[in-house]
Design a protein around this motif. Structure first.
Motif, short mmCIF file in Angstrom:
data_model
loop_
_atom_site.label_atom_id
_atom_site.label_comp_id
_atom_site.label_asym_id
_atom_site.label_seq_id
_atom_site.Cartn_x
_atom_site.Cartn_y
_atom_site.Cartn_z
N ARG A 88 0.82 -1.23 0.00
CA ARG A 88 0.00 0.00 0.00
C ARG A 88 0.85 1.28 0.00
N SER A 89 1.98 1.20 -0.68
CA SER A 89 2.86 2.35 -0.82
C SER A 89 3.42 2.32 -2.25
N PRO A 90 2.53 2.50 -3.25
CA PRO A 90 2.92 2.24 -4.64
C PRO A 90 4.03 3.11 -5.18
N LEU A 91 4.92 2.43 -5.89
CA LEU A 91 5.90 3.11 -6.73
C LEU A 91 5.83 2.43 -8.08
N ASP A 92 6.01 3.20 -9.11
CA ASP A 92 5.87 2.69 -10.47
C ASP A 92 7.22 2.31 -11.06
N ALA A 93 7.17 1.41 -12.03
CA ALA A 93 8.37 0.95 -12.71
C ALA A 93 8.52 1.66 -14.05
N PHE A 94 9.73 1.67 -14.56
CA PHE A 94 10.02 2.21 -15.90
C PHE A 94 11.24 1.49 -16.43
N SER A 95 11.48 1.65 -17.72
CA SER A 95 12.65 1.07 -18.38
C SER A 95 13.40 2.15 -19.13
N VAL A 96 14.72 2.06 -19.09
CA VAL A 96 15.58 2.94 -19.88
C VAL A 96 16.09 2.13 -21.06
N ARG A 97 15.82 2.63 -22.25
CA ARG A 97 16.30 1.95 -23.47
C ARG A 97 17.81 2.14 -23.60
N LYS A 98 18.47 1.18 -24.22
CA LYS A 98 19.92 1.33 -24.46
C LYS A 98 20.18 2.46 -25.44
N THR A 99 19.28 2.63 -26.39
CA THR A 99 19.32 3.77 -27.32
C THR A 99 17.88 4.25 -27.51
N PRO A 100 17.69 5.55 -27.68
CA PRO A 100 16.33 6.06 -27.87
C PRO A 100 15.67 5.43 -29.11
N LYS A 101 14.36 5.31 -29.06
CA LYS A 101 13.62 4.79 -30.21
C LYS A 101 13.90 5.65 -31.43
N GLY A 102 14.01 5.01 -32.57
CA GLY A 102 14.26 5.73 -33.81
C GLY A 102 12.97 6.09 -34.53
N HIS A 103 11.83 5.87 -33.88
CA HIS A 103 10.55 6.19 -34.51
C HIS A 103 9.59 6.72 -33.44
N GLY A 104 8.41 7.09 -33.86
CA GLY A 104 7.41 7.60 -32.92
C GLY A 104 7.92 8.81 -32.17
N THR A 105 7.82 8.78 -30.85
CA THR A 105 8.24 9.92 -30.03
C THR A 105 9.73 9.89 -29.71
N GLY A 106 10.42 8.82 -30.08
CA GLY A 106 11.86 8.74 -29.87
C GLY A 106 12.25 8.67 -28.40
N GLN A 107 11.40 8.08 -27.59
CA GLN A 107 11.65 8.03 -26.15
C GLN A 107 12.84 7.14 -25.78
N GLU A 108 13.57 7.57 -24.78
CA GLU A 108 14.63 6.76 -24.21
C GLU A 108 14.13 6.06 -22.95
N ILE A 109 13.14 6.66 -22.28
CA ILE A 109 12.59 6.09 -21.05
C ILE A 109 11.13 5.72 -21.30
N GLU A 110 10.80 4.48 -21.01
CA GLU A 110 9.43 3.98 -21.19
C GLU A 110 8.78 3.74 -19.83
N GLY A 111 7.50 4.05 -19.74
CA GLY A 111 6.76 3.76 -18.52
C GLY A 111 6.20 4.98 -17.82
N GLY A 112 6.31 6.12 -18.43
CA GLY A 112 5.69 7.31 -17.85
C GLY A 112 6.42 7.90 -16.67
N LEU A 113 7.72 7.97 -16.71
CA LEU A 113 8.50 8.56 -15.62
C LEU A 113 8.32 10.07 -15.63
N PRO A 114 7.75 10.65 -14.56
CA PRO A 114 7.63 12.11 -14.52
C PRO A 114 8.99 12.76 -14.24
N ALA A 115 9.14 13.98 -14.70
CA ALA A 115 10.41 14.68 -14.54
C ALA A 115 10.75 14.95 -13.07
N ASP A 116 9.75 15.02 -12.19
CA ASP A 116 10.03 15.32 -10.78
C ASP A 116 10.12 14.06 -9.90
#
Length: 188
Positions: A88-116
């Motif tokens: 009952r103390s949730p923390l969310d997971a995310f993944s860091v890509r080894k290289t940013p995606k070459g298509h779409g939004t080009g994200q390097e971090i997947e899973g909705g990591l907020p900047a703060d």
């Protein structure tokens, strides 16, 4: 049997191999630890989540997210996120890509990591620490704050020194020496 001890035995049973191996760095080793064989198993997910949760709570790091460089960090982060929900103390997971995606939004971090976000970088196994440090650079460039690095296994080949020199606190659940002691006893 205490959960921490059972996780150690499961790592030895499923992940530790004795012999002659070439590591990703090109170095030779008399053992190999593929922690994914443990962290991707049902029992390993349960034990990993519990052990990482207990470690995180004892460390007192204030985090909202757990993740690291794909793919070794992924099952550790997911197990920890799952355990946090049970507690009952949730923390969310995310993944860091080894290289940013070459298509779409080009994200390097997947899973909705907020900047703060306050982040614990997780790893299954550390050798040089390069993967953990690559993840920290991407996370900090994203704007999040790395509170520390939590790893299942430290191969004791320079990662701790390199990570601490970079200014990060590191906590590991097991050392290679601990696992190898059990593995060699079992092999005799």
């Amino acid at each position: 049997m205490p959960n921490h001890h059972r996780l150690k035995l499961l790592l030895v049973e499923r992940s530790v191999r004795l012999g002659s191996f070439t590591l990703a760095s090109g170095a030779r080793s008399s053992f190999y630890i593929d922690a994914r064989c443990t962290t991707m198993s049902a029992e390993g997910q349960f034990l990993c989540g519990l052990a990482c949760w207990e470690a995180l709570k004892s460390l007192g790091w204030s985090v909202t997210h757990a993740g690291g460089l794909t793919m070794g960090a992924d099952p550790v982060a997911y197990a920890l996120a799952h355990r946090s929900w049970i507690e009952r103390s949730p923390l969310d997971a995310f993944s860091v890509r080894k290289t940013p995606k070459g298509h779409g939004t080009g994200q390097e971090i997947e899973g909705g990591l907020p900047a703060d976000a306050g982040v614990v970088v997780v790893e299954d196994s550390l050798t040089s620490g390069a993967s953990a440090l690559q993840a920290t650079r991407a996370i900090e460039a994203h704007g999040a704050t790395v509170r520390g690095i939590l790893a299942l296994v430290d191969r004791e080949e320079g990662a701790r020194e390199r990570i601490e020199r970079a200014g990060y606190e590191l906590h590991t659940l097991f050392t290679a020496a601990e696992l190898l002691e059990v593995a060699r006893r079992a092999a005799d």
